[in-house]
Design a protein around this motif. Structure first.
Motif, PDB file in Angstrom:
ATOM      1  N   ASP A 474     100.678 -28.548  49.777  1.00  0.00           N
ATOM      2  CA  ASP A 474     100.093 -29.766  50.376  1.00  0.00           C
ATOM      3  C   ASP A 474      98.571 -29.720  50.407  1.00  0.00           C
ATOM      4  N   GLY A 475      97.964 -29.052  49.423  1.00  0.00           N
ATOM      5  CA  GLY A 475      96.512 -29.008  49.362  1.00  0.00           C
ATOM      6  C   GLY A 475      95.872 -28.014  50.304  1.00  0.00           C
ATOM      7  N   ASP A 476      96.682 -27.179  50.979  1.00  0.00           N
ATOM      8  CA  ASP A 476      96.104 -26.166  51.872  1.00  0.00           C
ATOM      9  C   ASP A 476      95.339 -25.130  51.047  1.00  0.00           C
ATOM     10  N   LEU A 477      94.142 -24.785  51.510  1.00  0.00           N
ATOM     11  CA  LEU A 477      93.302 -23.848  50.762  1.00  0.00           C
ATOM     12  C   LEU A 477      92.200 -23.308  51.650  1.00  0.00           C
ATOM     13  N   ILE A 478      91.563 -22.268  51.149  1.00  0.00           N
ATOM     14  CA  ILE A 478      90.291 -21.799  51.708  1.00  0.00           C
ATOM     15  C   ILE A 478      89.300 -21.757  50.558  1.00  0.00           C
ATOM     16  N   ALA A 479      88.143 -22.361  50.732  1.00  0.00           N
ATOM     17  CA  ALA A 479      87.081 -22.332  49.725  1.00  0.00           C
ATOM     18  C   ALA A 479      85.829 -21.753  50.376  1.00  0.00           C
ATOM     19  N   TRP A 480      85.352 -20.648  49.804  1.00  0.00           N
ATOM     20  CA  TRP A 480      84.105 -20.031  50.275  1.00  0.00           C
ATOM     21  C   TRP A 480      82.966 -20.446  49.341  1.00  0.00           C
ATOM     22  N   PHE A 481      81.751 -20.563  49.876  1.00  0.00           N
ATOM     23  CA  PHE A 481      80.607 -21.021  49.087  1.00  0.00           C
ATOM     24  C   PHE A 481      79.426 -20.060  49.255  1.00  0.00           C
ATOM     25  N   ARG A 482      78.629 -20.005  48.202  1.00  0.00           N
ATOM     26  CA  ARG A 482      77.367 -19.276  48.226  1.00  0.00           C
ATOM     27  C   ARG A 482      76.271 -20.157  47.655  1.00  0.00           C
ATOM     28  N   PRO A 483      75.041 -20.009  48.156  1.00  0.00           N
ATOM     29  CA  PRO A 483      73.931 -20.804  47.616  1.00  0.00           C
ATOM     30  C   PRO A 483      73.419 -20.221  46.299  1.00  0.00           C
ATOM     31  N   GLU A 484      72.531 -20.937  45.681  1.00  0.00           N
ATOM     32  CA  GLU A 484      71.883 -20.453  44.460  1.00  0.00           C
ATOM     33  C   GLU A 484      71.112 -19.178  44.757  1.00  0.00           C
ATOM     34  N   HIS A 485      71.180 -18.233  43.812  1.00  0.00           N
ATOM     35  CA  HIS A 485      70.439 -16.977  43.934  1.00  0.00           C
ATOM     36  C   HIS A 485      69.503 -16.876  42.731  1.00  0.00           C
ATOM     37  N   VAL A 486      68.233 -17.162  42.966  1.00  0.00           N
ATOM     38  CA  VAL A 486      67.246 -17.135  41.887  1.00  0.00           C
ATOM     39  C   VAL A 486      66.842 -15.683  41.636  1.00  0.00           C
ATOM     40  N   GLN A 487      66.899 -15.261  40.377  1.00  0.00           N
ATOM     41  CA  GLN A 487      66.511 -13.885  40.063  1.00  0.00           C
ATOM     42  C   GLN A 487      65.716 -13.851  38.756  1.00  0.00           C
ATOM     43  N   THR A 488      64.932 -12.817  38.626  1.00  0.00           N
ATOM     44  CA  THR A 488      64.123 -12.616  37.421  1.00  0.00           C
ATOM     45  C   THR A 488      64.675 -11.440  36.636  1.00  0.00           C
ATOM     46  N   ILE A 489      64.959 -11.700  35.342  1.00  0.00           N
ATOM     47  CA  ILE A 489      65.490 -10.670  34.450  1.00  0.00           C
ATOM     48  C   ILE A 489      64.433 -10.337  33.411  1.00  0.00           C
ATOM     49  N   THR A 490      64.208  -9.066  33.184  1.00  0.00           N
ATOM     50  CA  THR A 490      63.258  -8.629  32.170  1.00  0.00           C
ATOM     51  C   THR A 490      64.022  -8.273  30.907  1.00  0.00           C
ATOM     52  N   TRP A 491      63.773  -9.018  29.835  1.00  0.00           N
ATOM     53  CA  TRP A 491      64.457  -8.802  28.563  1.00  0.00           C
ATOM     54  C   TRP A 491      63.586  -7.977  27.631  1.00  0.00           C
ATOM     55  N   GLY A 492      64.224  -7.272  26.708  1.00  0.00           N
ATOM     56  CA  GLY A 492      63.510  -6.598  25.632  1.00  0.00           C
ATOM     57  C   GLY A 492      63.259  -7.597  24.508  1.00  0.00           C
ATOM     58  N   GLY A 493      62.232  -8.399  24.641  1.00  0.00           N
ATOM     59  CA  GLY A 493      61.976  -9.495  23.708  1.00  0.00           C
ATOM     60  C   GLY A 493      62.608 -10.778  24.201  1.00  0.00           C
ATOM     61  N   ASN A 494      62.166 -11.890  23.640  1.00  0.00           N
ATOM     62  CA  ASN A 494      62.696 -13.197  24.018  1.00  0.00           C
ATOM     63  C   ASN A 494      64.144 -13.301  23.539  1.00  0.00           C
ATOM     64  N   PRO A 495      65.126 -13.419  24.444  1.00  0.00           N
ATOM     65  CA  PRO A 495      66.536 -13.433  24.017  1.00  0.00           C
ATOM     66  C   PRO A 495      66.898 -14.673  23.210  1.00  0.00           C
ATOM     67  N   ALA A 496      66.085 -15.738  23.295  1.00  0.00           N
ATOM     68  CA  ALA A 496      66.384 -16.949  22.541  1.00  0.00           C
ATOM     69  C   ALA A 496      65.953 -16.826  21.084  1.00  0.00           C
ATOM     70  N   GLU A 497      65.076 -15.868  20.788  1.00  0.00           N
ATOM     71  CA  GLU A 497      64.569 -15.704  19.422  1.00  0.00           C
ATOM     72  C   GLU A 497      65.313 -14.544  18.754  1.00  0.00           C
ATOM     73  N   HIS A 498      66.564 -14.818  18.369  1.00  0.00           N
ATOM     74  CA  HIS A 498      67.379 -13.753  17.801  1.00  0.00           C
ATOM     75  C   HIS A 498      66.864 -13.311  16.437  1.00  0.00           C
TER      76      HIS A 498
END
Length: 980
Positions: A474-498
């Motif tokens: 009957d639609g019974d549920l539990i939904a947990w939520f988390r906010p956005e987590h902004v983080q900075t990742i350091t890549w070895g080179g631009n990952p978009a320029e394969h």
């Protein structure tokens, strides 16, 4: 390795001459050797769609690259194959003459035995028959000029394959025990990252590469350098991330099949293979397990751009998943010889095994940390008038359970909000988009905002969702939520320029820069861990159980009657006694003897059936107006009115005789009996009727069972104390009232003492009686059957603490003595339990554990047999309190023991007269003559210590040397001993 191969032309030449097989097909000119600066190995460039002359490049073509069947090898060795059926040479690398001294064309079609010798042919065939694809050294071969060659065999389809490598002076040999020394350091790792740091350090120490890294793959396929050792002048890569496209699935699958790969020189010229036109079956030759396998030119370009000339790579697997890699780089060319590759493979295998175990430990630690919250939350669910009210009362616990910032609970038409939930409309759109998962099928997302860019209001509260549908439907549920987590990742080179694609050459060039490139990742929450998902699922199961319980509680019958037997239950009995009073009443308390044995040996189904039959027999035997009650387990009560003492005793005897008869359940005969306590209301004083009958029942069981016992006041004190101590002991085991202290054991040197270990001593912090010594409660534990649970707890704690003590002072080689009861040793499953505990600490030497038994227990044949099996495990045995029992010195040398602990009675009550010296020296000498070590316990004075040392005892313990210590104090003693 994005190097697509065009369709292969015909594989046969018109004149039948050997055909040249190269990457991309036959008769294709080999690629020129480019003058490349040397770079890293086994990073594979795979791309997303790349623009080509206004169109797009399909990255799936890269997955067809024949990286396992390149048709070429690296030039520092040669390769040769032979048909398994005929033994004739089918393929040979073009450089065979340079390596083997025989031109490739001259050996094609020849019997393999004529090329490498008959003995090596036999070894080659044996290697194939073993069925292993993994390369194995089968022998060596000496050329006519005296050059020694390594021969490594593997199989590929119908071919027996050989890697042939010269034995080079520059190969170098590993220092003796280098591999083992590195692997032994792994035992100190507490996390996967620590293990990788130790592996990286050990690899660089042993192999000497300029840079060694540990590379871990994330759930999204991207990789991160989590450990690194490098030459000081090299740029650090630690902490850099690399996109998943750098190592495509085809390459990851290759590393699962062949864990070790090496490139000796990034500027090598690939050596093609020649195939015999009649013996080549036309299928690509699988070189997965060749240590000489050539790699893609794109891969070599990638190495150039990372300034690496040679590499050695080890795949790390967790089951059937590639967890990561250990990667060794060198700035100059370097050949990883067979011994180096074998060492790398062994280290990789051990690291892979430990990674899996440490991952389980880390996950278990997180789960354990959340179990307390889960337990409290589940307990709260049973306290409210309604389940919804219980949730409201436990609001913060719901969020803490999975580390959420908000939650929504839909239950029986109600919707409850906790924390800062997303806007209702946006939340409903998200829930609708997830469909209808099955009940208790946990669904977790950390990118809801990216999936629903039209709902930016989700960022602050709902970028991540953990959804738990409940079994009530009957639609019974539990939904947990988390906010956005902004983080900075350091890549070895631009990952978009394969990389870039050149349509003219049909080649891709990898990206040229690997400079640190920072990317801010938005739109995602922190990911949900497996421990959080498991806790959510367990909560759903607990809610389902609680809802079922509440439903049952609404039914009057289930409130008053036992669902298994249909008898009245404890609740009904209490209401009946409260209503009728105890006057003129009598009560029989029936406990079934041997029911547990039936339940354990025949299963719970037969046990439940037996309880049903017992209930029927009781009802059939008593009077119609007597009340038969099942209290729980195998305990029953019969409440009677208007029966005198003779009548109630007679009824108890009839019930005993009925229950003594065999019961047939599911075609099997069950033999039990009953201990029956009898209480008359007019003879129990102020005691509760059920309590008095319970006390009488304990007296019946104490006196052998299968009997009735009438309550009398003299039973009260004795039986009550026994019952209370029984209950106290059960609770003590469950509530951690027991603890261990550790009395040091010292080796006796001529002038001083040296710490060699501890004896684990059990203490009970009783909440009422305070600290209790083992001599008080151990006999009681043996009598009441608690000794097995207590002994298992002691053994587990002592073994784990021994491992911790040895880690604190590894050079001291500390031992641990643990006392065991003969009842434990006589139990059939003791040996298996001990072996299982030891298996959980595989790096613990078995001789470091010593089990102490009393001298009197050696008369038990089952105990003696158990000791023989225990010693076979490598565990040592000591006779405790030796000299107080019956063992003769004549049979001492035949006992299955290693150590004799002399009773303190040998010390002569504190006096050290000359006869004490002579007597003690004689006893010590006799024990030594039986090849046993001597430990003197109970040293309380300096004179006693001098006596024991002069007599030649090996070890001593006692309050003069050190009292039993807490863990902290023991660690302090260990630290002090290390400085001496």
């Amino acid at each position: 390795m994005c190097w697509p191969a065009p369709p292969r032309p015909s594989r046969r030449s018109s004149n039948g001459s050997p055909l040249l097989w190269q990457p991309g097909g036959y008769d294709r000119p080999p690629p020129p050797c480019r003058s490349l600066p040397h770079v890293c190995q086994n990073f594979v460039v795979r791309g997303c769609l790349m623009t080509i002359s206004g169109g797009t490049f399909d990255p799936s073509i890269c997955e067809m690259e024949p990286i396992a069947t390149p048709g070429a090898i690296q030039p520092h060795g040669a390769l040769m194959t032979a048909r398994a059926d005929s033994g004739r040479v089918a393929h040979a690398s073009v450089n065979l003459g340079e390596i083997l001294g025989l031109p490739a064309a001259s050996v094609l079609g020849a019997p393999i035995g004529e090329v490498i010798g008959r003995v090596n042919e036999i070894l080659l065939r044996e290697a194939r028959r073993s069925g292993s694809e993994t390369p194995e050294t089968i022998g060596s071969f000496r050329r006519s000029d005296g050059q020694l060659l390594h021969l490594h065999a593997f199989q590929s389809g119908d071919y027996m394959c050989l890697d042939i490598e010269p034995v080079r002076d520059e190969d170098g040999r590993l220092p003796p025990g280098a591999r083992q020394s590195v692997i032994e350091t792994f035992s100190s790792a507490m996390t996967q990252v620590e293990l990788c740091e130790l592996a990286v350090h050990g690899l660089q120490l042993v192999l000497g590469y300029d840079r060694v890294m540990a590379y871990r793959f994330g759930a999204d396929g991207h990789g991160e350098v989590i450990a690194e050792r490098r030459r000081q002048d090299l740029e650090p890569y630690l902490g850099l991330h690399y996109p998943a496209s750098d190592i495509p699935q085809i390459a990851r699958a290759l590393y699962l099949r062949q864990r070790v790969g090496a490139i000796a020189d990034a500027c090598y010229r690939p050596v093609p293979l020649l195939g015999h036109p009649e013996l080549d079956d036309g299928k690509p030759l699988d070189l997965t397990h060749s240590s000489l396998r050539s790699v893609s030119p794109v891969h070599l370009d990638y190495m150039q751009n990372m300034n690496t000339a040679a590499s050695l790579t080890i795949g790390l697997a967790d089951g059937d998943r590639l967890w990561g890699m250990l990667v060794c780089h060198n700035t100059t060319p370097r050949i990883a010889g067979p011994e180096w590759r074998a060492a790398a493979g062994m280290i990789g295998q051990v690291v892979s095994l430990l990674l899996s175990r440490l991952g389980e430990v880390e996950n278990a630690a997180e789960t354990l940390a959340r179990q307390s919250t889960l337990s409290t939350l589940v307990e709260r669910l049973s306290t409210g008038d309604t389940l919804a009210a219980a949730f409201v009362a436990a609001d913060q616990l719901i969020l803490d359970l999975v580390g959420a910032s908000a939650a929504v609970v839909r239950l029986a038409g109600q919707e409850l909000h906790f924390g800062r939930t997303p806007p209702v409309d946006a939340m409903q759109k998200v829930l609708d988009s997830l469909g209808r998962p099955s009940p208790l099928e946990v669904l977790s997302l950390d990118d809801v905002t990216l999936r629903h860019p039209e709902l930016p209001e989700l960022l602050a509260a709902g970028s991540g969702i953990l959804l738990l549908p409940l079994t009530s439907g009957d639609g019974d549920l539990i939904a947990w939520f988390r906010p956005e987590h902004v983080q900075t990742i350091t890549w070895g080179g631009n990952p978009a320029e394969h990389g870039t694609w050149n349509p003219a050459t049909q080649r891709m060039r990898p990206r040229a820069s690997f400079d640190a490139w920072k990317e801010t990742v938005t739109g995602r929450s922190l990911p949900w861990t497996s421990a959080e998902r498991n806790c959510a699922r367990e909560l759903g199961e607990a809610i389902a159980a609680e809802m079922a319980q509440r439903t049952r509680a609404e039914l009057a019958r289930l409130r008053h009657y036992d669902p298994l037997t249909g008898l009245a239950n404890r609740s009904y009995l209490q209401e009946r006694l409260a209503q009728d009073g105890q006057s003129a009443a009598a009560l029989l308390f029936i406990d079934l003897d041997r029911f547990k044995a039936v339940n354990d040996s025949m299963g719970h189904g037969v046990g439940d059936g037996l309880l049903i039959e017992v209930a029927r027999s009781l009802v059939a035997t008593v009077r119609p107006h007597d009340l038969v009650v099942r209290l729980g387990g195998d305990e029953f009560v019969v409440l009677c009115h208007r029966l005198d003492a003779a009548g109630i005793v007679s009824l108890a005897e009839r019930l005993r005789q009925v229950l003594e008869q065999p019961f047939e359940v599911a075609g099997r005969k069950c033999h039990i009996s009953a201990s029956i306590g009898i209480a008359m209301a007019d003879s129990i004083g102020d005691l509760d009727l059920v309590r008095a009958a319970d006390i009488a029942m304990y007296a019946a069981k104490k006196n052998g069972g299968n009997r009735g016992e009438l309550f009398r006041p003299s039973l009260y004190e004795e039986t009550t104390q026994l019952v209370e101590l029984d209950n106290d002991m059960r609770g003590a085991i469950e509530s951690e009232q027991f603890h261990l202290v550790y009395q040091p054991i010292f080796a006796l040197n001529p002038e001083t003492e040296r710490l060699v270990g501890f004896e684990a001593l059990l203490r009970w912090d009783h909440p009422l009686h305070g600290a209790l010594q083992p001599g008080i409660f151990i006999p009681l534990a043996e009598r009441l059957g608690h000794i097995h649970a207590m002994g298992n707890w002691v053994l587990r704690r002592a073994i784990l603490q021994l491992q911790a003590f040895r880690s604190a002072g590894p050079e001291l080689d500390l031992k641990m003595n643990v006392n065991v009861s003969p009842l434990q040793l006589a139990r059939p499953d003791f040996l298996a339990r001990l072996a299982d505990l030891l298996a959980q600490v595989p790096d613990l030497p078995r001789h470091a554990l010593c089990l102490e038994i009393t001298e009197t227990s050696l008369s038990d044949e089952a105990v003696s047999e158990a000791l023989i099996s225990i010693r076979a495990l490598g565990v040592r045995i000591a006779i405790d309190d030796f000299g107080t029992g019956f063992s003769s010195l004549a049979c001492l040398r035949r006992l299955p023991v290693d150590v004799a602990k002399l009773d303190r009675a040998f010390l002569g009550g504190g006096h050290t007269a000359a006869q004490d010296h002579r007597f003690f020296a004689a006893v010590t000498g006799l024990v030594h003559a039986a090849d046993l070590k001597v430990v003197q316990e109970g040293i309380e004075t300096l004179d006693q210590l001098a006596l024991v040392r002069a007599a030649g005892a090996d070890f001593a313990q006692g309050f003069h040397l050190a009292a039993p210590l807490s863990i902290a104090a023991a660690l302090g003693l260990i630290a002090a001993s290390r400085k001496e």
